[in-house]
Enzyme design. Structure first.
Site, PDB file in Angstrom:
ATOM      1  N   ASP A 113       0.933  -1.236   0.135  1.00 20.94           N
ATOM      2  CA  ASP A 113       0.073  -0.034   0.105  1.00 20.94           C
ATOM      3  C   ASP A 113       0.713   1.229  -0.027  1.00 20.94           C
ATOM      4  O   ASP A 113       0.321   2.491  -0.388  1.00 20.94           O
ATOM      5  CB  ASP A 113      -0.909  -0.162   1.151  1.00 20.94           C
ATOM      6  CG  ASP A 113      -1.751  -0.964   1.157  1.00 20.94           C
ATOM      7  OD1 ASP A 113      -1.965  -2.092   0.427  1.00 20.94           O
ATOM      8  OD2 ASP A 113      -2.602  -1.412   2.295  1.00 20.94           O
ATOM      9  N   MET A 158      -5.626  -1.999  -5.900  1.00 25.36           N
ATOM     10  CA  MET A 158      -5.276  -2.248  -4.515  1.00 25.36           C
ATOM     11  C   MET A 158      -4.659  -0.972  -3.766  1.00 25.36           C
ATOM     12  O   MET A 158      -3.887  -0.515  -4.508  1.00 25.36           O
ATOM     13  CB  MET A 158      -4.883  -3.632  -4.258  1.00 25.36           C
ATOM     14  CG  MET A 158      -4.651  -4.128  -3.050  1.00 25.36           C
ATOM     15  SD  MET A 158      -4.061  -5.911  -3.042  1.00 25.36           S
ATOM     16  CE  MET A 158      -5.796  -6.889  -3.157  1.00 25.36           C
TER      17      MET A 158
END
Length: 442
Positions: A113, A158
């Site tokens: 992330d 994502m």
């Protein structure tokens, strides 16, 4: 070969223990030789050591962990993960230190992330690999779009909350639209504002004869739209109550509407039923809405299509609008690592071992100056407590590591913002291709 439990014996050799069906260690262990380890070297390795989602929060869990640690004769634990995993590392280290158990806990920054970083932690391993992998696939789609010239591709990426992956991929592939959640929140944009922005880009390209394009959407976008963020916060608290667990699935929508504040109930009622259902789906282990289950790409594609249909009826739009939807998630986080991530991981592992040897606990391995040649990298450690703050989880305030979001004053975002109007109007696609391991482009 084994099931995730390891031990370094007094002779310095690493052994893997087999777990029995009752969860107890069986002592017919297998020595992890270089030949075995070499099969996994520079391949990622998590298919070997596995991963878990268990949240360690209660004293009974800490003590059970200590029981296993003593059974295996372990002196130190290295917890490899993101902000939540390293929050566990911090709490565990503090608990074992307070009890004087003599077990060290060291953390390593691992998340695609990109949201576990600060002045001391430059990046988490996995981010570079994931972005390169996603950029390759987006580039492939853009080449096809530029060839077929008939589809708008809505691509969700994502990345949980922060938009680091979407921003980095945009810099690598130059799409027509890339949404940045942090910007949406800072400008207090509504869902309607986002839809109108995308529709305007589509209309302008159609006027130039380009009825195709790409839209990059960060996974956590929904949580950053201010009105929806308030709704989700109230839903998180509401769904964490014992009463919520007793509600039948068929009755959930009516039950939720009857208990939300008037403002949030109106927003919830206005959402398509499928999206509303996704917002009330089972929370993750940390009490958060599972944003990966919310089909934001389909929601935006549908709403943009409706907006363009309205404009067409009013004579404001004459183009064609056909869509393809994508969600790129596991394709990126399971990829073979880039050279950067492979080198970075060796360095983080070495730094972690040095912190253990130095007797440290509650530290995170840190490797800095990583944009320079590897010989100039600087290894060290940083107390995890320096990264902690209080956040609401499962209806309670708890200490957690603060997520690093995209900085709107930072150089990456500012460069993107200076180019996006040109990328929106023109076809400026870049096609990165697969990760290279040899040669000048490695």
């Amino acid at each position: 070969i084994f099931d995730g439990v390891k031990k370094i014996n007094a002779d310095g050799r690493l052994y893997g223990f087999l777990m029995g069906p009752d969860g107890l260690v069986q002592h017919n262990y297998i020595e992890l030789t270089a030949d075995i380890i070499d099969e996994y070297r520079n391949t990622g390795g998590f298919d070997m050591i596995g991963s878990g989602r268990t949240k360690l929060e209660e004293e009974a869990q800490f003590e059970k962990g200590m029981e296993v640690i003593r059974q295996l004769g372990i002196n130190a634990i290295v917890i490899i993960g993101g902000d939540d995993s390293n929050t566990n590392a911090c709490v565990l280290a503090e608990y074992y230190a307070a009890k004087k158990y003599g077990v060290q806990v060291i953390g390593c920054p691992k998340t695609i992330d990109g949201d576990l970083k600060n002045d001391q932690i430059e990046t988490s391993f996995g981010f570079d690999t994931a972005c390169k992998t996603y950029a390759e696939v987006i580039g492939n789609i853009q080449r096809d779009a530029n060839s077929a010239r008939k589809y708008w591709h809505f691509i969700k990426l994502m990345g949980r909350s922060a938009s680091h992956i979407a921003l980095e991929c945009a810099l690598q592939v130059q799409p027509n639209v890339c949404l940045i959640s942090e910007e949406v929140e800072a400008k207090e944009q509504s869902l309607d504002d986002v839809v109108t922005y995308i529709a305007e880009v589509v209309a302008k390209r159609a006027a130039a004869g380009n009825n195709f394009g790409t839209v990059l959407i960060p996974e956590g976008l929904i949580e950053f739209i201010p009105s929806l963020k308030k709704l989700i916060a109230e839903l998180n608290d509401l769904l964490s109550t014992p009463e919520a667990a007793q509600v039948e699935a068929a009755d959930q929508r009516a039950w939720v509407l009857s208990r939300l504040s008037a403002e949030n109930a109106a927003i919830y009622a206005s959402l398509p039923e499928g999206v509303a259902k996704q917002l009330t789906a089972e929370r993750d282990p940390h009490g958060n809405v599972q944003v990966s289950l919310i089909e934001t790409e389909k929601l935006l594609a549908e709403m943009v299509g409706n907006r363009l249909a309205e404009w067409k009826a009013e004579g404001k739009y004459t183009g064609k609008f056909a869509t393809q939807m994508h969600f790129f998630g596991y394709e990126g986080r399971c990829a073979a690592p880039s050279n950067y991530d492979a080198d970075y991981c060796y360095s983080l592992g070495y730094a972690a071992s040095c912190l253990i040897r130095a007797g440290k606990t509650g530290y995170m391995a840190s490797v800095r100056n990583t944009t320079a040649p590897a010989a100039e990298w600087t290894a060290g450690g940083i107390p995890i407590t320096m990264m902690m703050n209080m956040e609401r989880r499962n209806g309670e305030m708890k200490p957690v590591i603060r997520k690093a979001l995209v900085e709107l004053e930072g150089a990456p975002y500012k460069f993107f913002a200076s180019k996006r109007e040109e990328w929106a109007k023109n076809t400026c696609y870049i096609y990165p291709g697969p990760i290279q391991y040899w040669g000048p482009t490695e």
